[in-house]
Design an enzyme around this catalytic site. Structure first.
Site, short mmCIF file in Angstrom:
data_model
loop_
_atom_site.label_atom_id
_atom_site.label_comp_id
_atom_site.label_asym_id
_atom_site.label_seq_id
_atom_site.Cartn_x
_atom_site.Cartn_y
_atom_site.Cartn_z
CD GLU A 51 -8.04 1.99 2.61
OE1 GLU A 51 -7.54 0.64 2.78
OE2 GLU A 51 -7.94 3.08 2.43
CG HIS A 58 -9.39 6.83 3.52
ND1 HIS A 58 -8.73 7.94 2.73
CD2 HIS A 58 -8.95 5.72 3.35
CE1 HIS A 58 -7.57 6.92 2.21
NE2 HIS A 58 -8.02 5.65 2.72
CG HIS A 65 -10.15 10.07 7.54
ND1 HIS A 65 -10.22 9.94 8.55
CD2 HIS A 65 -10.67 10.21 6.76
CE1 HIS A 65 -11.73 9.83 9.05
NE2 HIS A 65 -12.10 9.85 7.88
CG ASP A 104 -4.21 5.46 -0.32
OD1 ASP A 104 -6.06 6.01 0.59
OD2 ASP A 104 -4.81 4.74 -0.07
CD GLU A 145 -6.08 2.39 -0.53
OE1 GLU A 145 -5.12 1.52 -0.16
OE2 GLU A 145 -6.82 3.72 0.34
CG ASP A 174 -1.75 0.96 1.35
OD1 ASP A 174 -3.19 0.35 2.12
OD2 ASP A 174 -2.20 1.76 0.12
O1 HZT Z 1 -7.02 3.51 8.00
S1 HZT Z 1 -7.24 4.80 8.40
O2 HZT Z 1 -6.27 5.91 8.82
C1 HZT Z 1 -8.86 4.98 7.94
C2 HZT Z 1 -9.89 4.20 6.66
C3 HZT Z 1 -11.10 5.86 7.09
C4 HZT Z 1 -10.34 6.46 7.34
S2 HZT Z 1 -9.02 6.77 8.31
N1 HZT Z 1 -6.18 4.99 6.22
C5 HZT Z 1 -5.54 6.52 6.65
C6 HZT Z 1 -4.50 6.12 6.43
C7 HZT Z 1 -3.70 6.64 8.05
C8 HZT Z 1 -2.51 6.79 7.87
C9 HZT Z 1 -1.04 6.33 6.84
F1 HZT Z 1 0.32 6.43 6.58
C10 HZT Z 1 -1.77 6.23 5.04
C11 HZT Z 1 -2.94 6.03 5.24
C12 HZT Z 1 -6.29 4.03 5.51
C13 HZT Z 1 -5.42 3.73 4.30
N2 HZT Z 1 -3.83 3.37 5.10
C14 HZT Z 1 -3.27 3.14 4.22
N3 HZT Z 1 -3.76 3.11 3.65
N4 HZT Z 1 -5.02 4.02 3.58
MN MN Z 2 -4.02 3.00 1.34
MN MN Z 3 -6.51 4.09 1.97
#
Ligand code: HZT
Ligand code: MN
Ligand code: MN
Ligand code: MN
Length: 373
Positions: A259, A226, A234, A157, A354, A146
């Site tokens: 995703e 998101h 986000h 993303d 995703e 990812d």
């Molecule tokens: O799980 S999440 O925090 C989230 C999902 C729904 C609401 S906030 N997140 C956002 C994020 C947080 C930190 C990162 F370093 C990168 C992305 C989703 C995600 N992670 C990886 N890809 N997409």
């Molecule tokens: Mn991601």
């Molecule tokens: Mn994401």
């Protein structure tokens, strides 16, 4: 002379391959039902034409994502360390965006959008190796890759799952189809709960046999898609991947990461292992910090990442040392948010796909779509 095609490994600045500044359009899907009028509506098409810089920035980031992941899918092999896998991807993104991210503020024009996740087996998300990590990829791993690319804060993303053993194929197919269902159901005026319900319907119609045992594929009910805003991974809307009555609607002009995650375990994740991912909160309180190393570190974060997520390896690369006390102080003061790895039960296997989609006034564009997924 300027190259006319991408190198292997990918190191040619993408803007050199698109001198016109016009980047490849993603997968365009017409809206349906009461929003079908948008395809031909002059006012909506005009609004869309007004957004060309936004669209070209997004399409450039998406093409960089495709070129780097194509190389990754071809070159990642068992026996490689998670560190070399992550750094290989990051080297590609930095080269193709033209932002090595070593000078203060370089990442402002473009570059890595958030830490490269290399999530093995029961680890679903937010795992990137910290310094000294010796983990090697194995033949029987299910790895979720990812990573994010941004151009001027426009974040792409997108993630895919790699497995070398074909016994995982149904798990990967279940999740790939779950994400495609989410993409299909998304659109202007689509209700978030209805998208989640449809995703679960698709995903949980699959089962997978692993080492002679059959598992139903479960959606991971506490993971979500998101919305994405400029510089903000986000924005505040979450897209459920299980049955939900959330009546919140998707709106014109919004950008979403669609995703989905499938699991042979509990279908639920908890925080575990050492944290690698951090991000300054968009609404970070302005307080005067008692810990000197915290205020020094905050300056480095503001200059190099702003509100984009970063990981410990990116701080190491900038020459920061002994930053953990300061970093933990920023977290406890609510200035920086920690995103620990999200794991299902030990021994289970999880998969993810995703994409990032743009809800343009006249058409839905799956910006990160490739011929791989
Ligand atoms: O799980 S999440 O925090 C989230 C999902 C729904 C609401 S906030 N997140 C956002 C994020 C947080 C930190 C990162 F370093 C990168 C992305 C989703 C995600 N992670 C990886 N890809 N997409
Ligand atoms: Mn991601
Ligand atoms: Mn994401
Ligand atoms: Mn630069």
């Amino acid at each position: 002379a300027i190259p006319t095609k991408q190198s292997d490994p990918p190191r040619v600045l993408l803007s050199n391959l698109f001198p016109s500044g016009e980047y490849p359009v993603g997968e365009e899907v017409e809206y349906r039902d009461e929003n079908l009028y948008r395809t031909t509506n002059e006012e909506k098409r005009h609004l869309d034409r007004m957004n060309n810089d936004f669209l070209q920035e997004y399409r450039q980031g998406a093409e960089i994502h495709r070129q780097v992941r194509q190389w990754a899918q071809k070159n990642i092999k068992p026996g490689q360390s998670l560190t070399e896998i992550a750094e290989g991807i990051e080297d590609g993104v930095r080269a193709l965006t033209g932002h090595p991210g070593l000078e203060e503020g370089d990442n402002i024009k473009g570059g890595i959008a958030f830490p490269t996740g290399v999530n093995l087996d029961h680890i679903a998300a937010h795992y990137s190796p910290n310094a000294g990590n010796k983990t090697l990829l194995a033949q029987d791993n299910v790895m979720k890759v990812d990573f994010g690319v941004h151009i001027n804060g426009r974040i792409v993303d997108s993630a895919f799952t790699l497995a070398f053993d074909p016994m995982y194929d149904n798990l990967l197919e279940a999740v790939k189809q779950g994400t495609n269902t989410g993409i299909r159901e998304a659109g202007i005026d689509a209700r978030l709960g209805e998208i989640g319900t449809a995703i679960q319907e698709t995903m949980e119609s699959y089962e997978v046999e692993i080492n002679g045992k059959t598992f139903p594929v479960k959606c991971i009910r506490n993971l979500n898609g998101h919305d994405i805003r400029q510089w903000q991974i986000h924005g505040g809307k979450s897209v459920p991947i299980v049955k939900s009555s959330d009546q919140t609607k998707m709106e014109e002009g919004e950008v979403f990461a669609i995703e989905t995650f499938g699991s042979t375990g509990n279908g639920y994740v908890r925080d575990d292992y050492e944290t690698s991912h951090y991000a300054k909160r968009a609404d970070a309180p302005k307080i005067d910090l008692k810990v000197a190393s915290a205020s020094k570190l905050l300056k480095v974060i503001n200059k190099n990442f702003g509100t984009l997520p970063f990981c410990r390896r990116y701080l190491d690369r900038l020459g920061q040392e002994k930053y953990l006390l300061g970093l933990n102080n920023l977290v406890s003061n609510g200035i920086v948010e920690a995103y620990p790895p999200l794991v299902d039960k030990k021994g289970s296997y999880t998969a993810q796909f995703e994409h990032t989609i743009l809800l343009r006034p006249n058409v839905k564009e799956v910006i990160s779509r490739g011929d791989d997924y």
